[in-house]
Write a protein that holds these residues in place. Structure first.
Motif, PDB file in Angstrom:
ATOM      1  N   LEU A   1      41.810  50.025  34.884  1.00 13.89           N
ATOM      2  CA  LEU A   1      42.107  49.787  36.298  1.00 13.89           C
ATOM      3  C   LEU A   1      40.935  49.103  36.999  1.00 13.89           C
ATOM      4  CD1 LEU A   1      43.914  53.138  37.044  1.00 13.89           C
ATOM      5  CD2 LEU A   1      44.960  50.867  36.860  1.00 13.89           C
ATOM      6  N   HIS A   2      39.716  49.462  36.628  1.00 13.83           N
ATOM      7  CA  HIS A   2      38.536  48.823  37.217  1.00 13.83           C
ATOM      8  C   HIS A   2      38.490  47.341  36.837  1.00 13.83           C
ATOM      9  CE1 HIS A   2      34.545  48.531  38.922  1.00 13.83           C
ATOM     10  NE2 HIS A   2      34.157  47.932  37.813  1.00 13.83           N
ATOM     11  N   GLU A   3      38.775  47.039  35.576  1.00 13.81           N
ATOM     12  CA  GLU A   3      38.809  45.636  35.141  1.00 13.81           C
ATOM     13  C   GLU A   3      39.871  44.855  35.905  1.00 13.81           C
ATOM     14  OE1 GLU A   3      39.052  45.013  30.916  1.00 13.81           O
ATOM     15  OE2 GLU A   3      37.428  46.434  30.535  1.00 13.81           O
ATOM     16  N   GLN A   4      41.034  45.480  36.114  1.00 15.80           N
ATOM     17  CA  GLN A   4      42.103  44.811  36.863  1.00 15.80           C
ATOM     18  C   GLN A   4      41.665  44.564  38.295  1.00 15.80           C
ATOM     19  OE1 GLN A   4      45.383  43.867  35.555  1.00 15.80           O
ATOM     20  NE2 GLN A   4      45.018  42.586  37.328  1.00 15.80           N
ATOM     21  N   MET A   5      41.038  45.573  38.915  1.00 19.05           N
ATOM     22  CA  MET A   5      40.579  45.442  40.302  1.00 19.05           C
ATOM     23  C   MET A   5      39.526  44.345  40.422  1.00 19.05           C
ATOM     24  SD  MET A   5      37.894  46.633  42.663  1.00 19.05           S
ATOM     25  CE  MET A   5      37.001  47.405  41.373  1.00 19.05           C
ATOM     26  N   GLN A   6      38.581  44.277  39.489  1.00 22.05           N
ATOM     27  CA  GLN A   6      37.558  43.234  39.531  1.00 22.05           C
ATOM     28  C   GLN A   6      38.204  41.848  39.450  1.00 22.05           C
ATOM     29  OE1 GLN A   6      34.962  44.496  36.248  1.00 22.05           O
ATOM     30  NE2 GLN A   6      33.315  44.543  37.772  1.00 22.05           N
ATOM     31  N   HIS A   7      39.151  41.709  38.544  1.00 25.68           N
ATOM     32  CA  HIS A   7      39.853  40.431  38.377  1.00 25.68           C
ATOM     33  C   HIS A   7      40.612  40.049  39.650  1.00 25.68           C
ATOM     34  CE1 HIS A   7      42.210  37.272  36.480  1.00 25.68           C
ATOM     35  NE2 HIS A   7      43.274  37.831  37.013  1.00 25.68           N
ATOM     36  N   ASP A   8      41.365  40.998  40.195  1.00 21.98           N
ATOM     37  CA  ASP A   8      42.169  40.730  41.390  1.00 21.98           C
ATOM     38  C   ASP A   8      41.292  40.414  42.595  1.00 21.98           C
ATOM     39  OD1 ASP A   8      44.402  41.236  39.839  1.00 21.98           O
ATOM     40  OD2 ASP A   8      44.771  43.219  40.704  1.00 21.98           O
ATOM     41  N   LEU A   9      40.212  41.163  42.772  1.00 18.97           N
ATOM     42  CA  LEU A   9      39.327  40.943  43.908  1.00 18.97           C
ATOM     43  C   LEU A   9      38.624  39.601  43.810  1.00 18.97           C
ATOM     44  CD1 LEU A   9      38.257  42.093  46.533  1.00 18.97           C
ATOM     45  CD2 LEU A   9      36.530  43.344  45.214  1.00 18.97           C
ATOM     46  N   PRO A  55      35.896  37.291  36.375  1.00 22.12           N
ATOM     47  CA  PRO A  55      36.148  38.357  35.396  1.00 22.12           C
ATOM     48  C   PRO A  55      37.502  38.169  34.726  1.00 22.12           C
ATOM     49  CG  PRO A  55      36.160  39.216  37.647  1.00 22.12           C
ATOM     50  CD  PRO A  55      35.807  37.776  37.733  1.00 22.12           C
ATOM     51  N   PRO A  56      37.574  38.417  33.429  1.00 21.05           N
ATOM     52  CA  PRO A  56      38.836  38.213  32.721  1.00 21.05           C
ATOM     53  C   PRO A  56      39.892  39.232  33.134  1.00 21.05           C
ATOM     54  CG  PRO A  56      37.273  39.299  31.295  1.00 21.05           C
ATOM     55  CD  PRO A  56      36.535  38.937  32.560  1.00 21.05           C
ATOM     56  N   HIS A  57      41.118  38.814  33.023  1.00 19.58           N
ATOM     57  CA  HIS A  57      42.240  39.741  33.212  1.00 19.58           C
ATOM     58  C   HIS A  57      42.169  40.732  32.054  1.00 19.58           C
ATOM     59  CE1 HIS A  57      46.360  41.210  33.273  1.00 19.58           C
ATOM     60  NE2 HIS A  57      46.486  40.686  34.488  1.00 19.58           N
ATOM     61  N   PRO A  58      42.379  42.029  32.307  1.00 21.64           N
ATOM     62  CA  PRO A  58      42.290  43.006  31.215  1.00 21.64           C
ATOM     63  C   PRO A  58      43.300  42.768  30.097  1.00 21.64           C
ATOM     64  CG  PRO A  58      43.107  44.043  33.221  1.00 21.64           C
ATOM     65  CD  PRO A  58      42.655  42.668  33.598  1.00 21.64           C
TER      66      PRO A  58
END
Length: 98
Positions: free
Chosen positions: A74-82, A6-9
């Motif tokens: 925040l959800h996009e960031q969490m998906q990217h980080d996870l 997933p892309p970084h937001p």
């Protein structure tokens, strides 16, 4: 199902939002009330979207009624980080309950 890489937001902001608004990084940072350096780090994937920045983006982009919810950023960031964390494998020294 997890998205593949997933892309970084910040990429969404850099490639979609700022061009659509016709704004430079400097002007967007000024409008958001953050430093140019801080915004640039997010746009280049070097820093995460914080709760504060997510709230600022929500307000700046017209609020939840226009689809610009802080939770989305925040959800996009969490998906990217996870996803990135999972690429590193299992954490060491973890004990599983069996």
């Amino acid at each position: 199902m997890d998205m593949f890489n997933p892309p970084h937001p910040g990429e969404t902001l850099r490639e979609d939002v700022l061009p659509a608004l016709g704004l430079s990084v400097t002007e967007a940072a000024r409008q958001l009330g953050v430093s140019r350096v801080a915004l640039s780090r997010v746009l280049n994937g070097k820093a995460a979207i914080s709760i504060d920045l997510a709230r600022r983006l929500e307000i700046w982009l017209g609020g939840p009624k226009r689809g610009a919810r802080a939770e989305t950023w925040l959800h996009e960031q969490m998906q990217h980080d996870l996803w990135r964390a999972r690429q590193q494998g299992e954490p060491r020294d973890i004990r599983t309950a069996v």
